[in-house]
Write a protein that holds these residues in place. Structure first.
Motif, PDB file in Angstrom:
ATOM      1  N   GLY A 301     -26.443 -15.323   2.193  1.00 57.39           N
ATOM      2  CA  GLY A 301     -25.900 -14.673   3.376  1.00 57.39           C
ATOM      3  C   GLY A 301     -25.995 -13.170   3.398  1.00 57.39           C
ATOM      4  N   SER A 302     -26.583 -12.576   2.373  1.00 55.45           N
ATOM      5  CA  SER A 302     -26.699 -11.120   2.326  1.00 55.45           C
ATOM      6  C   SER A 302     -27.761 -10.728   1.304  1.00 55.45           C
ATOM      7  CB  SER A 302     -25.367 -10.476   1.954  1.00 55.45           C
ATOM      8  OG  SER A 302     -25.528  -9.087   1.701  1.00 55.45           O
ATOM      9  N   ALA A 303     -28.422  -9.597   1.580  1.00 57.28           N
ATOM     10  CA  ALA A 303     -29.420  -9.098   0.634  1.00 57.28           C
ATOM     11  C   ALA A 303     -28.782  -8.336  -0.526  1.00 57.28           C
ATOM     12  CB  ALA A 303     -30.406  -8.190   1.360  1.00 57.28           C
ATOM     13  N   VAL A 304     -27.544  -7.912  -0.361  1.00 54.04           N
ATOM     14  CA  VAL A 304     -26.919  -7.054  -1.380  1.00 54.04           C
ATOM     15  C   VAL A 304     -26.892  -7.708  -2.763  1.00 54.04           C
ATOM     16  CG1 VAL A 304     -24.801  -5.879  -2.071  1.00 54.04           C
ATOM     17  CG2 VAL A 304     -25.578  -5.760   0.313  1.00 54.04           C
ATOM     18  N   GLY A 319     -42.061  -7.402  -2.108  1.00 56.13           N
ATOM     19  CA  GLY A 319     -42.354  -7.132  -0.708  1.00 56.13           C
ATOM     20  C   GLY A 319     -42.097  -5.719  -0.249  1.00 56.13           C
ATOM     21  N   LEU A 320     -41.858  -4.810  -1.180  1.00 54.89           N
ATOM     22  CA  LEU A 320     -41.554  -3.431  -0.815  1.00 54.89           C
ATOM     23  C   LEU A 320     -42.499  -2.466  -1.509  1.00 54.89           C
ATOM     24  CD1 LEU A 320     -37.648  -3.367  -0.965  1.00 54.89           C
ATOM     25  CD2 LEU A 320     -39.112  -3.848   1.004  1.00 54.89           C
ATOM     26  N   VAL A 355     -33.099  -6.695   3.406  1.00 57.36           N
ATOM     27  CA  VAL A 355     -33.632  -6.311   2.088  1.00 57.36           C
ATOM     28  C   VAL A 355     -34.097  -4.858   2.113  1.00 57.36           C
ATOM     29  CG1 VAL A 355     -35.538  -6.679   0.474  1.00 57.36           C
ATOM     30  CG2 VAL A 355     -34.273  -8.637   1.381  1.00 57.36           C
ATOM     31  N   VAL A 356     -34.831  -4.477   3.155  1.00 53.58           N
ATOM     32  CA  VAL A 356     -35.339  -3.112   3.261  1.00 53.58           C
ATOM     33  C   VAL A 356     -34.192  -2.118   3.336  1.00 53.58           C
ATOM     34  CG1 VAL A 356     -36.659  -1.510   4.700  1.00 53.58           C
ATOM     35  CG2 VAL A 356     -37.495  -3.846   4.361  1.00 53.58           C
ATOM     36  N   LEU A 365     -38.151   2.681  -0.102  1.00 56.42           N
ATOM     37  CA  LEU A 365     -39.338   1.832  -0.076  1.00 56.42           C
ATOM     38  C   LEU A 365     -39.447   1.120   1.265  1.00 56.42           C
ATOM     39  CD1 LEU A 365     -39.095   0.230  -3.636  1.00 56.42           C
ATOM     40  CD2 LEU A 365     -40.602   2.092  -2.904  1.00 56.42           C
ATOM     41  N   HIS A 366     -40.666   0.962   1.730  1.00 55.68           N
ATOM     42  CA  HIS A 366     -40.905   0.316   3.018  1.00 55.68           C
ATOM     43  C   HIS A 366     -41.499  -1.077   2.805  1.00 55.68           C
ATOM     44  CE1 HIS A 366     -40.172   4.090   5.186  1.00 55.68           C
ATOM     45  NE2 HIS A 366     -40.868   4.684   4.234  1.00 55.68           N
TER      46      HIS A 366
END
Length: 438
Positions: A301-304, A319-320, A355-356, A365-366
């Protein structure tokens, strides 16, 4: 090349490193004749090699000259290997195929059309690639014989070999013959993959029906990636992904393909060389890591917590970032825009943005194309390795484009010299081990 000791150095002395004329020329990026021109102008000093054959040069002096002249030693490790190419240009956070914005090409034209443009410089609207029956049969039989746990890249490698055996004229490296092989090999690779709904079957009638209907490669690839029925926005995103990934200058797999082509390997062997490198987790397989990360973000439920786990264990956030772009990868930008029109992609797209944003607190990071491929694969119920499959099928066209260029160059020109760092000869013969190995 062995280092030469300076005359007068005793056997116990440590001699400064000396370079031969050829090594000096390579380090400076010039011809051997230019090295002697530097000597005659007093810009470089030389010393006769032991035995009077050739000259040697001090490595520190050579490096100093390289810095003054702006030359530098070619080094694959630092990304300094440079080859002339008219295929792809990457600059100012954009990339171009034959001078045309690659993202615009991918938006406007199908994968086969972009591939044809890359190979020939001619745009042929509506072109479709067709798999020859004999090659397709051989590739399917070979793939079906693999263990059930085999991955998609395993299947593609085997399919390439099988297709090669069905082409007795594969050693013809004329431009038209290579193009004919490419146009048949790519759909053969897709046709040899099993259906996603049944990994034990390749669906014998599927390819034939697709050929008769004039379906593009993306629509033929879709059922090999997912059991979900195809919808137009998703297939359009897949087709665009294929077109975006065709080439990206001298990536690791493309360099391997060019080395093979430099040895005049046939196009099937060139593709095999590219596939061998592509499977690495830092190249084609990177999208699978991003897929698994996005799946975990959706589950938690979260990228953290997911990003925190990566940072805590010293792992890169998949992916970054991309070494060639300072902002978002233009391939990712294009795919994200298309996926925004796919309703079922909304959760995965939001997870990717999470995530980004989360990672930006730690490092600016992109998103790169691996993250965009992961959004496509997660939202379409594809396996984690689906992005790698898309990458491999797509990049086959790029490897062929580079092979066509390389066939026109001096053969075997990619022969770097190793900088030996082992024990100095002469060394005594090794002593046999007291215990035989068992």
């Amino acid at each position: 090349m062995k280092d030469q000791a300076a005359p007068g150095d005793g056997p116990g002395a440590t001699a400064p490193q000396r370079l031969s004329t050829r090594e000096t020329a390579e380090r400076l990026g010039v011809k051997p004749e230019t090295v002697y021109a530097y000597v005659s102008r007093g810009q470089l000093s030389s010393r006769r090699a032991p035995g009077g054959r050739g000259s040697t040069f001090d490595v520190a002096e050579v490096d100093a000259l390289a810095r003054r002249t702006g030359r530098r030693e070619s080094s694959a490790a630092t990304g300094d290997l440079v080859f002339r190419t008219g295929i792809t240009l990457i600059e100012s956070d954009r990339y171009y195929f034959r001078g045309v914005d690659a993202t615009e090409l991918a938006r406007q034209y199908a994968y086969e059309e972009v591939a044809e443009w890359l190979w020939t410089g001619d745009l042929r609207p509506g072109i479709r690639f067709t798999a020859p029956a004999e090659a397709l049969t051989a590739a399917r039989r070979a793939v079906d014989a693999l263990p059930a746990h085999s991955g998609s890249t395993d299947r593609l490698r085997v399919a390439v070999i099988a297709a090669a055996t069905a082409d007795p004229l594969r050693f013809d490296l004329s431009r038209e013959a290579v193009l004919a092989s490419a146009r048949s090999l790519i759909p053969t690779l897709v046709g040899a993959l099993p259906l996603a709904s049944d990994t034990s079957s390749t669906g014998d009638g599927l390819e034939e029906r697709a050929d008769r209907s004039g379906a593009g490669l993306a629509r033929r690839l879709w059922p090999k990636l997912t059991a979900r029925p195809a919808d137009e926005p998703s297939v359009a995103a897949l087709d665009t992904a294929l077109a975006l990934l065709i080439d990206h200058d001298l990536a690791a797999s493309t360099l391997a393909a060019r080395v093979a082509a430099s040895a005049h390997a046939h196009p099937y062997a060139v593709v095999s060389a590219g596939l061998g490198v592509l499977e690495g987790p830092l190249h084609g397989a990177a999208s699978g890591l991003a897929h698994r990360m996005l799946t975990e973000v959706l589950e938690r439920g979260s990228a953290v917590p997911v990003v925190a786990d990566h940072l805590r264990t010293g792992r890169r956030v998949p992916g970054l970032g991309h070494r060639l772009y300072t902002s978002e990868d233009p391939r990712a930008q294009t795919l994200f825009a298309l996926l925004a029109d796919v309703p079922q992609a909304a959760p995965a797209l939001a997870a990717a943005r999470d995530v980004v944003t989360t990672t930006a607190r730690h490092a600016p990071l992109h998103a790169n194309v691996d993250l965009a491929l992961a959004v496509l694969s997660v939202s379409s119920d594809m396996a984690a390795e689906a992005g790698e499959t898309v990458f491999a099928v797509s990049r086959t066209a790029g490897w062929i484009a580079h092979a066509l260029e390389e066939y026109g160059e001096r053969p075997l020109r990619m022969r770097p010299s190793g900088q030996y760092g082992g024990p100095r000869p002469p060394q005594p013969l090794p002593t046999p081990a007291s215990e035989p190995l068992r």
